[in-house]
Design an enzyme around this catalytic site. Structure first.
Site, mmCIF file in Angstrom:
data_model
loop_
_atom_site.group_PDB
_atom_site.id
_atom_site.type_symbol
_atom_site.label_atom_id
_atom_site.label_comp_id
_atom_site.label_asym_id
_atom_site.label_seq_id
_atom_site.Cartn_x
_atom_site.Cartn_y
_atom_site.Cartn_z
ATOM 1 N N GLY A 65 0.808 -1.207 0.000
ATOM 2 C CA GLY A 65 0.000 0.000 0.000
ATOM 3 C C GLY A 65 0.844 1.261 0.000
ATOM 4 N NE ARG B 246 -5.193 -7.144 -4.227
ATOM 5 C CZ ARG B 246 -6.127 -6.232 -3.995
ATOM 6 N NH1 ARG B 246 -7.222 -6.195 -4.721
ATOM 7 N NH2 ARG B 246 -5.959 -5.352 -3.024
ATOM 8 C CB SER B 247 0.213 -7.994 -1.642
ATOM 9 O OG SER B 247 -0.781 -7.009 -1.827
ATOM 10 C CB CYS C 122 -2.940 11.901 8.328
ATOM 11 S SG CYS C 122 -4.581 11.942 7.553
ATOM 12 C CD GLN D 191 -8.523 15.521 5.832
ATOM 13 O OE1 GLN D 191 -9.267 15.949 6.705
ATOM 14 N NE2 GLN D 191 -8.343 14.231 5.638
ATOM 15 C CB SER E 220 -1.694 11.258 -0.207
ATOM 16 O OG SER E 220 -1.805 12.398 0.631
ATOM 17 C CE LYS F 119 -10.926 7.919 11.682
ATOM 18 N NZ LYS F 119 -10.313 7.546 10.388
ATOM 19 C CG HIS G 73 -3.772 15.988 4.779
ATOM 20 N ND1 HIS G 73 -3.961 15.589 3.485
ATOM 21 C CD2 HIS G 73 -4.207 14.943 5.559
ATOM 22 C CE1 HIS G 73 -4.485 14.368 3.475
ATOM 23 N NE2 HIS G 73 -4.635 13.966 4.721
#
Length: 337
Positions: free
Chosen positions: A10, A37-38, A129, A156, A159, A213, A242
């Site tokens: 990721g 999958r990875s 973040c 934001q 990303s 959050k 951001h």
């Protein structure tokens, strides 16, 4: 140190590898884990090719790991936490799975690094973040006079929604340039040539989960249950980094010069604040950088104890991978007997 990265394929997993190399983290061995999958993909780390292993419930999979950096989503974190920590590995988790658990510290090293050592489950949570970059900027001010209230509007980057969101934004720019249909899959609406006042899902109080959050995490990180945060989170057509417009109210009036000095001396903060020469932080210049940048610092003309400032930070670096690595660095630099 023997290090593992879970979610290696990721956007944050890839950033973990870059940050570990940049920071010259003391690594004896590095193992990469991902989904079926990875599994089998190969990534180069400091001249070594490392194959991604499938994350399974094999009981000894993390037996020799010292630090496991995990960024594979809250569901994966909850499912595999016991496996990761079984043999003593410190799990530094980038998801929202454990952030508000009373027995899991939520850590930004510049603010509350010591909390990392109070982790009875072997899990340390990496904050959201937007919260990370805000508390790095708030903390020096909070030390001068306790902050009572914060209002923040975030701007934001794509990303924050992952690698597929960044790709979607790039494809939308291409579609606009070519005059072809703009495809929308990752966001609620087309992001290019637009701003979307909607990050994460809406809750019963009409705030989004992302906004709440910031409310809850700030209190926990700063050990300030009376500090209230009201946020409006907005997605903007920027690839990474951001931005935040912050209004805050302190307990006592503060001189702007004293606040500027505290910010300039604070770890992890760079002040770029010279409006006369059009100098202020922007994602264009901040993307790929480690610190949190602060500018547009001024007294709020509507309140004697009010200040306002503009804060920019790279969401994938300080907002995710770098903060997690810095937690491990803090623990290594402050060993407990």
């Amino acid at each position: 140190m023997n290090v593992a990265i879970v979610g290696a394929s990721g956007a944050v997993g890839q950033e973990f590898m870059r940050v570990l190399a940049e920071q010259q983290f003391p690594i004896t061995s590095l193992r990469l884990f991902g989904s079926a999958r990875s599994a089998g993909r190969t990534y180069n780390f400091c001249g070594r090719d490392i194959v991604v292993e499938e994350l399974t419930h094999e009981p000894d999979l993390f037996k020799d790991i010292d630090f496991a950096f995990v960024s594979a989503g809250a569901g994966v974190s909850k499912e595999f936490a016991a496996d990761i920590t079984r043999h003593g590995a410190v799990m530094i988790d980038n998801s929202s799975a454990f952030r508000m658990d009373a027995d899991v510290p939520l850590v930004v090293p510049e603010v509350n690094g010591e909390d990392a050592f109070d982790a009875p489950r072997g899990i340390i949570a990496n904050p959201n973040c937007t919260t990370i970059q805000m508390v790095v900027a708030l903390n020096p001010i909070h030390k001068l006079s306790p902050i009572r209230r914060v209002h923040v509007a975030t701007y934001q980057a794509a990303s924050g929604a992952g690698a597929s969101a960044m790709q979607e934004l790039q494809e939308q720019y291409t579609s606009i340039a070519n005059g072809t249909e703009v495809k929308v899959e990752k966001f609620a609406y087309q992001l290019v040539s637009n701003v979307i006042p909607h990050v994460d899902v809406f809750l019963d109080n009409d705030y989004t989960k992302e906004e709440m959050k910031m409310y809850n995490e700030t209190k926990k990180i700063m050990h300030a249950p009376a500090l209230d945060v009201s946020a409006t989170c907005v997605r903007v057509p920027v690839m990474r980094a951001h931005s935040e417009a912050i209004w805050l109210e302190t307990e006592s009036p503060l001189e702007v010069a004293a606040v500027r000095k505290a910010l300039e001396e604070a770890p992890g903060v760079v002040v770029v604040d010279n409006p006369a020469d059009k100098q202020y932080p922007m994602p264009l210049h901040v993307a790929g950088s480690d610190p949190v940048y602060v500018g547009r610092l001024r007294r709020d003309i509507t309140h004697p104890c009010g200040l306002t400032m503009w804060v920019v930070g790279d969401q994938i670096k300080k907002g995710a991978a770098l903060n997690a690595v810095q937690i491990a660095q803090y623990m290594l630099a402050h060993p407990r007997k």
